[in-house]
Every structure is written in structure tokens, then in C-alpha cells.
Design a protein around this motif. Structure first.
Motif, mmCIF file in Angstrom:
data_model
loop_
_atom_site.group_PDB
_atom_site.id
_atom_site.type_symbol
_atom_site.label_atom_id
_atom_site.label_comp_id
_atom_site.label_asym_id
_atom_site.label_seq_id
_atom_site.Cartn_x
_atom_site.Cartn_y
_atom_site.Cartn_z
ATOM 1 N N LEU A 99 18.971 -0.988 -1.249
ATOM 2 C CA LEU A 99 18.035 -2.098 -1.372
ATOM 3 C C LEU A 99 17.006 -1.994 -0.252
ATOM 4 O O LEU A 99 17.377 -1.888 0.919
ATOM 5 C CB LEU A 99 18.768 -3.441 -1.279
ATOM 6 C CG LEU A 99 17.886 -4.687 -1.130
ATOM 7 C CD1 LEU A 99 17.012 -4.886 -2.367
ATOM 8 C CD2 LEU A 99 18.735 -5.931 -0.867
ATOM 9 N N GLY A 100 15.732 -2.012 -0.602
ATOM 10 C CA GLY A 100 14.667 -1.970 0.390
ATOM 11 C C GLY A 100 13.801 -3.211 0.293
ATOM 12 O O GLY A 100 13.527 -3.698 -0.804
ATOM 13 N N THR A 101 13.392 -3.739 1.453
ATOM 14 C CA THR A 101 12.511 -4.906 1.483
ATOM 15 C C THR A 101 11.329 -4.621 2.393
ATOM 16 O O THR A 101 11.455 -3.914 3.396
ATOM 17 C CB THR A 101 13.247 -6.167 1.980
ATOM 18 O OG1 THR A 101 13.713 -5.953 3.327
ATOM 19 C CG2 THR A 101 14.427 -6.499 1.077
ATOM 20 N N ALA A 102 10.195 -5.184 2.025
ATOM 21 C CA ALA A 102 8.975 -5.067 2.831
ATOM 22 C C ALA A 102 8.317 -6.429 2.867
ATOM 23 O O ALA A 102 7.932 -6.954 1.821
ATOM 24 C CB ALA A 102 8.028 -4.025 2.233
ATOM 25 N N ALA A 103 8.234 -7.027 4.039
ATOM 26 C CA ALA A 103 7.683 -8.372 4.179
ATOM 27 C C ALA A 103 6.745 -8.409 5.383
ATOM 28 O O ALA A 103 6.980 -7.714 6.385
ATOM 29 C CB ALA A 103 8.793 -9.409 4.343
ATOM 30 N N PRO A 104 5.694 -9.227 5.316
ATOM 31 C CA PRO A 104 4.737 -9.282 6.423
ATOM 32 C C PRO A 104 5.305 -9.885 7.688
ATOM 33 O O PRO A 104 4.810 -9.642 8.774
ATOM 34 C CB PRO A 104 3.601 -10.140 5.859
ATOM 35 C CG PRO A 104 4.231 -10.939 4.768
ATOM 36 C CD PRO A 104 5.294 -10.062 4.173
ATOM 37 N N GLY A 161 0.809 -1.206 0.000
ATOM 38 C CA GLY A 161 0.000 0.000 0.000
ATOM 39 C C GLY A 161 0.845 1.260 0.000
ATOM 40 O O GLY A 161 2.061 1.216 0.209
ATOM 41 N N GLU A 162 0.181 2.385 -0.218
ATOM 42 C CA GLU A 162 0.889 3.668 -0.326
ATOM 43 C C GLU A 162 1.649 3.994 0.955
ATOM 44 O O GLU A 162 2.771 4.514 0.915
ATOM 45 C CB GLU A 162 -0.119 4.777 -0.632
ATOM 46 C CG GLU A 162 0.506 6.159 -0.764
ATOM 47 C CD GLU A 162 1.487 6.239 -1.919
ATOM 48 O OE1 GLU A 162 2.439 7.037 -1.823
ATOM 49 O OE2 GLU A 162 1.299 5.499 -2.918
ATOM 50 N N GLU A 163 1.067 3.673 2.115
ATOM 51 C CA GLU A 163 1.731 3.971 3.386
ATOM 52 C C GLU A 163 3.056 3.234 3.502
ATOM 53 O O GLU A 163 4.076 3.806 3.909
ATOM 54 C CB GLU A 163 0.817 3.606 4.550
ATOM 55 C CG GLU A 163 1.402 3.926 5.917
ATOM 56 C CD GLU A 163 0.497 3.497 7.063
ATOM 57 O OE1 GLU A 163 0.822 3.814 8.220
ATOM 58 O OE2 GLU A 163 -0.541 2.832 6.784
#
Length: 492
Positions: free
Chosen positions: A248-253, A197-199
Motif C-alpha cells: 500500500l502506497g500513500t502520497a499526501a501533501p 505528478g510523474e516525479e
């Protein structure tokens, strides 16, 4: 950075411990949340175990500390201290002090949301601790296997013609989230995985700025990595080690124990793929470029590049996607040269004669003969023709043959050129016909391989060859005619 209070082993879900039939454990209070995990087991009979807990424990007690006539107030204080210390669950043994779990303890655990596990008389606390460590060892082995497989897949992805997107795609799949490469200006250069999402996107971009060097401060003034949690998503930013400002950016639940290692491997690979090759010859290449732009001849600037004779290599990815600058740089790195040019669907690399040119997985290569600077245009043509033949014959690498003295070399160049111009005059104004005839003859009249080499349909090849035969008024099935035409085409 890893939390020093957490052991270097993956935690075990409490449900996995309860599922051990040999223990006979039973949850009698607290939430039935599958997310509850246990980091270790600790036995204590202290009335206030808070000073002795680090958090994440399955606290085991036989209730020796419980005074006679203890009521709800005692158990409420006892459970609240365990929760305050970060205890994961409480295991209560019903022997030898108590025959049953005190009802007030059950109520206190239910009220404070602390899982309460009944330990039957036949099960010792040491057996519970041993079972927990066995499950941890199994989880550790599985996690090591996962990390190893991820490292291998990332290394394989880095060797592909499109290395950066491939590495990001593998990283996103292994983390179960999103992986993004940010450029020096903060722009998103590439990404893989589900778009958050945008956030989350905004927070990850801001986190990347935390680790990106500004160029106006010492190199160690900013952290190499930073993390945050936004909307239940774990965000991590790694500054790539090339010092060029890539992040490097990561986004994981969720964040498993091995995710930090996997992301670190990806960061190292991306640092190599995006970094500029710094060496003593870098200044020489810069000097050579400036002198060329100011009008110097190639022969004058070639010594600045580090050699007198060079080979031209033409490379094309085995897939359909056209190579991007990063893929071209990766090919140059594999061949040991940073002199790379992307020309449409082909990458051209200038390689010193002393460096061996070997196969590169995922690429089809055509290699010229070694040539001095004045002959580089001819070497470029040799590499292009070698690549066309390599693709037509499905050969990963094809070299232009270095022959001593050919029969064609016995004819004076001016006479050979005049003969070629006269013989090929009927088709000279149609480059497509000339290229098709040359490729068709080089492939011994194979329609299919010529079509592959030229990226056209085989019927198109037939139509063009028929047109050549008509315009030249020649029988192209005659080997003598083919030899004459091949001699003429080689001089062009």
C-alpha cells in the motif's frame, strides 16, 4: 516510525495561541506564517538554552539572562542558538525585568526568521503554558475523533461488494491525497485520489520496492514501512501482512498525527482482502482440483474439500458494477468459503452444508438446497433461480425451499421429462422465451418483477409472454395451464 522527541499530541498553530484574547500575546517580529506550530512551552533564563531544547518549543523568557548593556552581538548569538535547537518561537515577558522588548532582540529575531511574541505584564508564563496545553487537548480530541471516524468508514468500505477500491477511496479522502495498491510484481492494481505528478508517482513506486519482500530473503529482512518526501509530498509505503508481495502506497501533501494510524488500519484491511486463506484444507482443495483435471468424478474428490453435502450460493452486488476477483474473495470470506467463481455479473460460492449462510451487506444472494456432488449442477440452477427471485422481490437473501415430497415427485422422472418436452416443444429452441416464461410464472405473472429479474424492459417481458402464448396455443391466464407449464418447466 514516530519521532520519539515529538509528543503524542497534535501540535498547535502559533496563530491559535495568539488568537487567545485572555492572553493578550502579540507577534512583533519574525514571519507571520500560519504553518508555524508549537509542540510545547518551555521556560528558561539560560544565556544559551540550546542544551535544554528538543525542538518545536515556544521558549518563554523574561530576559533575566540579558546582561546590562547587551548589544546586537549578544542577541544575535542568543537567537541563533534557539534556531539551531529547532525552537518554534520566542515569547518575551516585559515584566518584571524589562519594560519593553529590547530592540536588538527584535532585529535578531527578524534576521533569523524566528517568531517573537510579546507577553504582557498581566500574563504569566504558566498561563501561556496552560493555554497551550488546553489547545493541544482540544486538537488531540479532534484528532481522535477524526481517526475513529476514519476507522469506521474504512471498515464499512471493506464490507462493500468492491472492497479494495472502496477502502482506497476512503483512505485517499481521509489523507487528502493519493492511495495506491501495488501487486506482487510492482504493478498498480488500483488507486484512488488525485493523481500526482510523474516525479511523485515514480518515487512512490520505488518506495514500494523498499518494503516488498523478494522471496529470496528472510521475512523480517525488509522494513514493514518506509517513508520519503518528494516535491513537498509525503510518501509512505506499507508492506501488507499477507506475505504475498502486495504494498500500500500513500502520497499526501501533509502528514497529520493520526495519519499513520489511519493508514495502518487500511493496510490491515487490505491484507485481509488480498491475502490467500491458508489452512489445512488448502492442500486438500489443491488435490481435488488436480484430480478433477485428471478425470476424476466430482463425487470422488468432494471428500477432499471437507464435506459430503454443499450449498451453492449465487451472489450479485447491489450496485451496477460487475464484481472483480477481490470482491468475489471478500464475499467468499464473508460466507466462510474460499471456493469462489466469478461468472459475469454473478459470483458463485460453494459453501459446506454445516455452515450457516447469512445476509451479506451490499449483496443479493440466492441459496440452493444442500446437495451431494452428483447434484451440484441442479443446486447451481436452484441458486440461480433463487437469486433471480431475490432480485425481483428486492430480498437480500432467498433460499431454495427444502420440501419433503412434492406432488411432482409422484410422477416417474422419465414420464415427466417426456411430458415436458412435448408440452414445451414449440418454444424449446428459444431459450429466452423459456427463461422468461419460467421467471414470469415463478413471480405470479408480475411484469415489473420479471423485468427486474431478467434485466430487461417490462415491454420485452410482455412481448415474450405474448409470443409464448401464441406458440404454445395456450391461455396463460388459465391457472390450470399455468400449473401444467410450471410442472413442465421444473423438470428442465
Amino acid at each position: 516510525m514516530p519521532d520519539p522527541t515529538v509528543p503524542p499530541t497534535p501540535p498547535v498553530p502559533l496563530d491559535a495561541l495568539l488568537a487567545r484574547a485572555d492572553l493578550g500575546l502579540r507577534r512583533i517580529a519574525g514571519p507571520s506564517d500560519p504553518a508555524v506550530v508549537v509542540h510545547w512551552a518551555h521556560t528558561s533564563e539560560m544565556a544559551d538554552p540550546y542544551p535544554y531544547l528538543l525542538g518545536g518549543e515556544l521558549l518563554l523568557s523574561a530576559g533575566v539572562h540579558v546582561p546590562d548593556g547587551a548589544g546586537a552581538g549578544y542577541f544575535d548569538a542568543y537567537v541563533s542558538r534557539i534556531v539551531a535547537a529547532g525552537g518554534a518561537a520566542l515569547g518575551f515577558g516585559v515584566a518584571p525585568v524589562h519594560d519593553t522588548v529590547p530592540g536588538a532582540l527584535v532585529e535578531a529575531c527578524e534576521m533569523h526568521g524566528l517568531p517573537l511574541v510579546e507577553v504582557p505584564p498581566r500574563t504569566t508564563f504558566s498561563a501561556v503554558a496552560r493555554a497551550l496545553w488546553q489547545l493541544m487537548a482540544q486538537a488531540r480530541t479532534a484528532e481522535l475523533r477524526r481517526v475513529t471516524e476514519a476507522q469506521q468508514s474504512l471498515a464499512t468500505a471493506a464490507a462493500r461488494p468492491d472492497p479494495v477500491p472502496s477502502v482506497l477511496q476512503q483512505l485517499a479522502r481521509r489523507l487528502g491525497g493519493r492511495a495506491v495498491l501495488y501487486g506482487p510484481e510492482g504493478t498498480r492494481l488500483a488507486g484512488a485520489g488525485p493523481e500526482p505528478g510523474e516525479e511523485v508517482r515514480t518515487a512512490l513506486a520505488k518506495l514500494a520496492e523498499v518494503v516488498r519482500p523478494s522471496g529470496q530473503e528472510p521475512s523480517d529482512a525488509r522494513p514493514s514501512s518506509a517513508s520519503d518526501t518528494v516535491a513537498g509530498t509525503r510518501l509512505v509505503a506499507h508492506a501488507l501482512g499477507n506475505g504475498e508481495g502486495f504494498v500500500l502506497g500513500t502520497a499526501a501533501p501533509q502528514r497529520d498525527a493520526g495519519d499513520h494510524t489511519i493508514a495502518s488500519v487500511a493496510a490491515v484491511l487490505l491484507s485481509l482482502l488480498t491475502g490467500e486463506r491458508h489452512s489445512g484444507s488448502g492442500a486438500g482443495r489443491s488435490f481435488a482440483l488436480v484430480r478433477l483435471l485428471l478425470g476424476a468424478a466430482p463425487a470422488e474428490v468432494a471428500p477432499l474439500l471437507g464435506g459430503d453435502r454443499w450449498r451453492v450460493v449465487h451472489g450479485r452486488p447491489d450496485g451496477r458494477a460487475a464484481p472483480d476477483p477481490v470482491a468475489a474473495s471478500a464475499l467468499g470470506a464473508a460466507l466462510g468459503s474460499s471456493l469462489v467463481d466469478v461468472a459475469g455479473e454473478v459470483v458463485r460460492v460453494l459453501v459446506p452444508d454445516g455452515r450457516a449462510v447469512e445476509r451479506v451487506p451490499g449483496w443479493t444472494l440466492g441459496v440452493s438446497a444442500a446437495a451431494a456432488p452428483r447434484d451440484w449442477p441442479a443446486a447451481d440452477t436452484q441458486a440461480a433461480r433463487a437469486l433471480a427471485r431475490a432480485r425481483a422481490t428486492r430480498t437480500p437473501l432467498l433460499r431454495h425451499g427444502d420440501r419433503p415430497t412434492a406432488l411432482a415427485d409422484l410422477v416417474p422422472p422419465d414420464e415427466a421429462d417426456a411430458h415436458a418436452r412435448a408440452l414445451l416443444a414449440p418454444i424449446a429452441q428459444a431459450p429466452a422465451l423459456v427463461d422468461t416464461l419460467r421467471t414470469w410464472l415463478s413471480l405470479h405473472g408480475s411484469w415489473d418483477r420479471t423485468a427486474v429479474a431478467l434485466d430487461v424492459h417490462r415491454n420485452t417481458v410482455r412481448q415474450r409472454i405474448t409470443r409464448c402464448a401464441t406458440l404454445l396455443d395456450a391461455d396463460l391466464d388459465d391457472p390450470d395451464v399455468r400449473m401444467e407449464l410450471w410442472f413442465a418447466l421444473r423438470t428442465r
